[in-house]
Design a protein around this motif. Structure first.
Motif, PDB file in Angstrom:
ATOM      1  N   VAL A  14      21.279 -65.712 -58.684  1.00 34.72           N
ATOM      2  CA  VAL A  14      22.073 -66.737 -57.991  1.00 34.72           C
ATOM      3  C   VAL A  14      22.374 -66.272 -56.570  1.00 34.72           C
ATOM      4  N   ALA A  15      22.664 -64.986 -56.411  1.00 30.61           N
ATOM      5  CA  ALA A  15      22.933 -64.449 -55.073  1.00 30.61           C
ATOM      6  C   ALA A  15      21.699 -64.566 -54.188  1.00 30.61           C
ATOM      7  N   GLN A  70      18.677 -67.348 -49.793  1.00 22.75           N
ATOM      8  CA  GLN A  70      17.540 -68.182 -49.404  1.00 22.75           C
ATOM      9  C   GLN A  70      18.012 -69.516 -48.824  1.00 22.75           C
ATOM     10  N   ALA A  71      18.986 -70.138 -49.464  1.00 24.08           N
ATOM     11  CA  ALA A  71      19.507 -71.412 -48.960  1.00 24.08           C
ATOM     12  C   ALA A  71      20.171 -71.224 -47.596  1.00 24.08           C
ATOM     13  N   THR A  72      20.840 -70.088 -47.419  1.00 25.81           N
ATOM     14  CA  THR A  72      21.483 -69.803 -46.138  1.00 25.81           C
ATOM     15  C   THR A  72      20.444 -69.642 -45.039  1.00 25.81           C
ATOM     16  N   VAL A  94      28.042 -69.982 -43.387  1.00 22.81           N
ATOM     17  CA  VAL A  94      27.085 -70.893 -44.025  1.00 22.81           C
ATOM     18  C   VAL A  94      26.888 -70.498 -45.486  1.00 22.81           C
ATOM     19  N   LEU A  95      26.737 -69.187 -45.733  1.00 14.22           N
ATOM     20  CA  LEU A  95      26.552 -68.706 -47.110  1.00 14.22           C
ATOM     21  C   LEU A  95      27.768 -69.029 -47.964  1.00 14.22           C
TER      22      LEU A  95
END
Length: 175
Positions: free
Chosen positions: A33-34, A39-41, A65-66
């Protein structure tokens, strides 16, 4: 896709990835999950990097953002859990009450005081769900012995349960 700003070059992002991972792992209990959060950040940083106000504050911006991504994911998961609970047919299991825990421990204590043959029969028939014939075959005894031992075991459990229960108060008429 807009071109990334000069402060968001590959070298800068590569240097910040270990810090982002460390921060993400402190938020999320699961390493996968981390990594998804990081990756999304990074995806957001590359697609929306031009919306930053301060060109020099790349690291704080990425951390914010994260963190916002983490909060959004938790809110989304909670929302889906509430929606799924509307369609669920079963209630979530609830922890046992103190009375239920006491009753279970009392029953287990009474069960452990039974003779071995009676405990074995009760386990096979009541817990494992074997029929009398199957239990007789497993233990190598006649079916009549199974029935009589079960009867005595159940009777002994009831007697122990009555001993554990406090007697009903007796009222006397005083003159």
């Amino acid at each position: 896709m807009p071109a990334p700003s000069p402060a968001l070059d590959d070298e800068t992002l590569r240097e910040l990835i270990p810090r982002l991972r460390r921060f993400a792992r402190s938020l999320a209990a699961d390493a996968a999950v981390a990594d998804d959060l990081v990756q999304a950040t990074l995806e957001r940083a590359l697609t929306r990097g031009a919306s930053r106000r301060d060109e020099d504050a790349v690291q704080p911006w990425l951390f914010s953002v994260l963190y916002r991504q983490f909060i959004d994911d938790h809110r989304r998961a909670a929302r889906w859990k509430r929606i799924a609970s509307l369609f669920a047919t079963e209630d979530e299991p609830r922890p046992p009450t103190p009375d239920q825990v006491f009753d279970a421990r009392t029953s287990l204590a009474a069960f452990s005081r039974l003779p071995t043959q009676q405990r074995a029969l009760l386990m096979l028939v009541s817990v494992e769900g074997l029929g009398y014939r199957e239990a007789a075959d497993v233990l190598g005894i006649p079916i009549g012995t199974v029935m009589s031992r079960l009867s005595r075991a159940r009777q002994a459990l009831r007697a122990m349960d009555e001993e554990e229960m406090p007697a009903a108060p007796v009222l006397r008429v005083l003159r």
